[in-house]
Every structure is written in structure tokens, then in C-alpha cells.
Design a protein around this motif. Structure first.
Motif, PDB file in Angstrom:
ATOM      1  N   LEU A  68       0.692  -1.246  -0.055  1.00  0.00           N
ATOM      2  CA  LEU A  68       0.021   0.062  -0.052  1.00  0.00           C
ATOM      3  C   LEU A  68       0.800   1.205  -0.003  1.00  0.00           C
ATOM      4  CD1 LEU A  68      -2.632  -0.984   2.685  1.00  0.00           C
ATOM      5  CD2 LEU A  68      -2.723  -1.136   0.272  1.00  0.00           C
ATOM      6  N   SER A  74      -2.903   9.277  -1.250  1.00  0.00           N
ATOM      7  CA  SER A  74      -4.220   8.508  -1.396  1.00  0.00           C
ATOM      8  C   SER A  74      -4.713   7.991   0.055  1.00  0.00           C
ATOM      9  CB  SER A  74      -4.129   7.400  -2.213  1.00  0.00           C
ATOM     10  OG  SER A  74      -3.696   7.665  -3.684  1.00  0.00           O
ATOM     11  N   THR A  75      -4.311   8.888   0.873  1.00  0.00           N
ATOM     12  CA  THR A  75      -4.660   8.403   2.265  1.00  0.00           C
ATOM     13  C   THR A  75      -5.895   7.940   2.683  1.00  0.00           C
ATOM     14  OG1 THR A  75      -2.817  10.038   3.025  1.00  0.00           O
ATOM     15  CG2 THR A  75      -4.372   9.063   4.793  1.00  0.00           C
ATOM     16  N   TRP A  77      -8.308   6.471   0.806  1.00  0.00           N
ATOM     17  CA  TRP A  77      -8.742   5.277   0.166  1.00  0.00           C
ATOM     18  C   TRP A  77      -7.810   4.110   0.691  1.00  0.00           C
ATOM     19  CZ3 TRP A  77      -7.837   9.719  -3.301  1.00  0.00           C
ATOM     20  CH2 TRP A  77      -8.887   9.920  -3.853  1.00  0.00           C
ATOM     21  N   VAL A  78      -6.640   4.556   1.129  1.00  0.00           N
ATOM     22  CA  VAL A  78      -5.701   3.486   1.807  1.00  0.00           C
ATOM     23  C   VAL A  78      -6.549   3.161   3.271  1.00  0.00           C
ATOM     24  CG1 VAL A  78      -3.524   2.987   2.845  1.00  0.00           C
ATOM     25  CG2 VAL A  78      -3.728   3.776   0.639  1.00  0.00           C
ATOM     26  N   GLY A 220     -12.666   1.911  -2.716  1.00  0.00           N
ATOM     27  CA  GLY A 220     -11.623   1.228  -2.375  1.00  0.00           C
ATOM     28  C   GLY A 220     -12.070  -0.239  -2.407  1.00  0.00           C
ATOM     29  N   ALA A 239      -7.329   7.295  -7.961  1.00  0.00           N
ATOM     30  CA  ALA A 239      -6.583   7.016  -7.104  1.00  0.00           C
ATOM     31  C   ALA A 239      -5.689   5.749  -7.198  1.00  0.00           C
ATOM     32  CB  ALA A 239      -7.195   7.031  -5.786  1.00  0.00           C
ATOM     33  N   VAL A 241      -3.499   3.300  -5.219  1.00  0.00           N
ATOM     34  CA  VAL A 241      -3.418   2.916  -3.731  1.00  0.00           C
ATOM     35  C   VAL A 241      -2.206   1.944  -3.477  1.00  0.00           C
ATOM     36  CG1 VAL A 241      -5.777   3.519  -3.106  1.00  0.00           C
ATOM     37  CG2 VAL A 241      -5.054   1.142  -3.992  1.00  0.00           C
TER      38      VAL A 241
END
Length: 336
Positions: A68, A74-75, A77-78, A220, A239, A241
């Protein structure tokens, strides 16, 4: 013959000292193999997403491991992906799409499975990351001057990145990109910069978030991996990820879908997903372990320089440049 000529002819010839042959240039792979242990960085277990697909023929296991992306990329979504993995949401889902020279996509085929609590919407503005935010996580980076790597590589390699400089690309290969003003590798990841913001480019093996039309940005739950030539036109539109660090063959080798955009027409064509876990959730004996070559070290600078100007025996003409997606950050598995 005169006496002087005869005397000179009788004298022993001076010894010519043989010059040692220069060692052959190292290939990028040889540079990586010789990189010192001090330049390798461990990937934390919480940053590894482990996907177990249904076994192939004769019970052959198929495991895919994704690293990841770290903050600040992309915080939102992660964070969602970590929640989905912790809730075991992907167990029993499937690979639903395989489009040749493009992507493999997986998720819930019915698109009706409830998402776990805490999944949040992420704005489109988060497709890119401000350079100031990247600089905050990289203390050696000052403002926009992320292209300093070009000068470092020039100092550390016999074939200097400065040899790739042109009037249109004064920083060498860093400013030769069709989709961004310039590109770089920072903190173990490639970035593509336009204006004052950066995004991680859609290179082979990168993992992104599937979505519907804008303003939807995806949760996600639907993910895809790039299995073809880098679709860089998706940069700043979806995004990124993560990236596949192991088991890519289990995705790229799947049968292509025959429906629109490579979706499977029949449920029987799909590849079931048995289990998805963060590596930190697995028993210690089952956890995969990986490390990557620091992009701030001497070995990586030499690796970049040789990628831009191949001198090993097979190559006759150095390219004088390199595409950001042809600079994969070396990652290796390590024993428990």
C-alpha cells in the motif's frame, strides 16, 4: 651495419607494462544485486495486502501481495482498504474483469454487498498530493527541488544523467514525460508532478481504485492492477493505492474477459478470491516479508543512471533517457 647500430640492436627491448582491463559496465540488475544491506528498507506488515486466489489446476496456490502507498498519497482510500481488509470484506468476492493490455479488476460481482462501518467518501482533490505535503514526509526535500536526484546520479555514475539534458529537458530525463511536467522517485515511489502537486503514475503493476463517473471516486472496495502498457492517461483521474510486489503472474496470466471492457460474461469465468488480509493480521509464520531499495541511496542513483544509458554488452546505443515506468523500484522477498 655500423658499430653503434649493431650495439643498439643487441640491447634488450624495454618492457611494456600491460594495462589492466577496465571492468565491464554493470547492468542495472547487477547494481541492485550488489547493493549493500544498509540501502535496503523493510516494508511494514501493515502495509502489505495479501490476496489468496482460489487454487489453480492441481491445487497450485495463487497468492498476490500488494504494498500500500504511504502517507501522504491516497490516504483516504488506503484507510478504507485497511478497514475492508480488517472486516474480511473481500473474502468470497472475485476477479470480475481482465482486459488485455490494460487491467485486472476485482470486487463484489453483485455490487450489493454492504460495506463495513467507517468507510468514507474521498474527494476528487485527493487524486493529487501537494508537493509541500511530500516535502513534510521527506526532510531532505526542499520545496519543489525534488529533481536533485539528477545531480546526485550524475556524481555517482560514470555515465551521468546530465548526458540526457536537452534544451527542452534541462534536468535530463526528469523533464521528458508526456503526461507531467517532470517525474521523480521519492521515498521508494515514482511521482509525476504538474504544477504544485504530484500523483503516482499508472505504471505496470500499480493498483488503483475502481469508480463510476465523476463525482464518484470509489471506496476502495473495487480495485484493479495494471497488466499492460502504462495507461498514464488515467493519472490524476483515479487514485493509485499500491503496487503488486509478488504474484503478478497470477493476475496478468488470467484468461481475458470477452464482455465489454474485459468483464466476464459468466460467473463460472471469474476467479474466486478466498481470503484478503493485511500481513499484520496473519500469524507470524505466514507473513510475507519484503524490502525495497532506498531511492535515496548510492546504489539506486547508479541504477537509474544505467537504466538511462545502458552500457552492458547487449546494448550498442545508449538511450540517453528513461521513462518513469521503466524505472521499477527493486523489491525483494526476505526470509522470516
Amino acid at each position: 651495419m655500423s658499430m653503434l647500430a649493431a650495439l643498439l640492436a643487441a640491447l634488450p627491448l624495454p618492457m611494456v607494462q600491460a594495462q589492466p582491463e577496465a571492468p565491464p559496465p554493470q547492468s542495472p540488475g547487477e547494481i541492485v544485486a550488489a547493493a549493500p544491506l544498509s540501502e535496503w528498507r523493510s516494508i511494514e506488515a501493515r502495509d502489505l495486502l495479501v490476496i489468496d486466489l482460489a487454487p489453480a489446476g492441481r491445487g497450485k496456490q495463487r497468492r498476490v501481495v500488494i504494498q500500500l502507498v504511504p502517507a501522504p498519497y491516497s490516504t483516504g482510500w488506503v484507510d478504507n482498504i485497511r478497514r475492508l481488509a480488517s472486516a474480511h470484506w473481500w473474502d468470497g468476492t472475485a476477479v470480475v474483469r481482465v482486459q488485455d493490455n490494460y487491467v485486472v479488476q476485482w470486487g463484489d460481482p453483485t455490487e450489493k454487498k454492504p460495506l463495513p462501518a467507517g468507510i468514507r467518501s474521498v474527494p476528487e482533490s485527493a487524486y493529487v498530493t501537494p508537493l509541500d505535503a511530500i516535502g513534510a514526509t521527506q526532510p531532505t526535500i526542499e520545496g519543489r527541488d525534488l529533481s536533485e536526484r539528477a545531480g546526485q546520479a550524475a556524481r555517482l555514475s560514470e555515465i551521468a544523467i546530465r548526458d540526457t539534458v536537452t534544451p527542452r529537458a534541462p534536468q535530463g530525463w526528469h523533464e521528458r514525460d508526456s503526461y507531467a511536467e517532470w517525474v521523480e522517485l521519492i521515498g521508494g515511489w515514482p511521482i509525476a508532478v504538474s504544477g504544485d502537486a504530484a500523483t503516482i503514475p499508472h505504471c505496470y503493476g500499480m493498483v488503483g481504485v475502481g469508480r463510476n463517473l465523476s463525482p464518484d471516486t470509489g471506496s476502495g472496495a473495487e480495485l484493479y492492477a495494471v497488466i499492460g502498457q502504462a495507461p498514464r492517461h488515467l493519472d490524476r483521474n483515479i487514485a493509485i493505492v499500491g503496487r503488486v510486489v509478488a504474484g503478478m503472474e497470477h493476475l496478468s496470466g488470467l484468461t481475458r474477459g470477452t464482455g465489454d471492457l474485459g468483464f466476464y460474461k459468466r460467473a463460472s469465468e471469474r476467479t474466486p478470491i478466498v481470503r484478503v488480509r493485511l500481513a499484520s493480521e496473519l500469524p507470524a509464520r505466514e507473513r510475507p516479508r519484503f524490502e525495497y531499495l532506498s531511492t535515496e541511496g548510492e546504489a539506486f542513483a547508479r541504477y537509474v543512471a544505467e537504466r538511462a544509458n545502458r552500457r552492458d554488452a547487449f546494448f550498442n546505443v545508449p538511450a540517453g533517457g528513461v521513462d518513469i515506468c521503466n524505472l521499477p523500484v527493486p523489491v525483494r522477498a526476505v526470509a522470516p
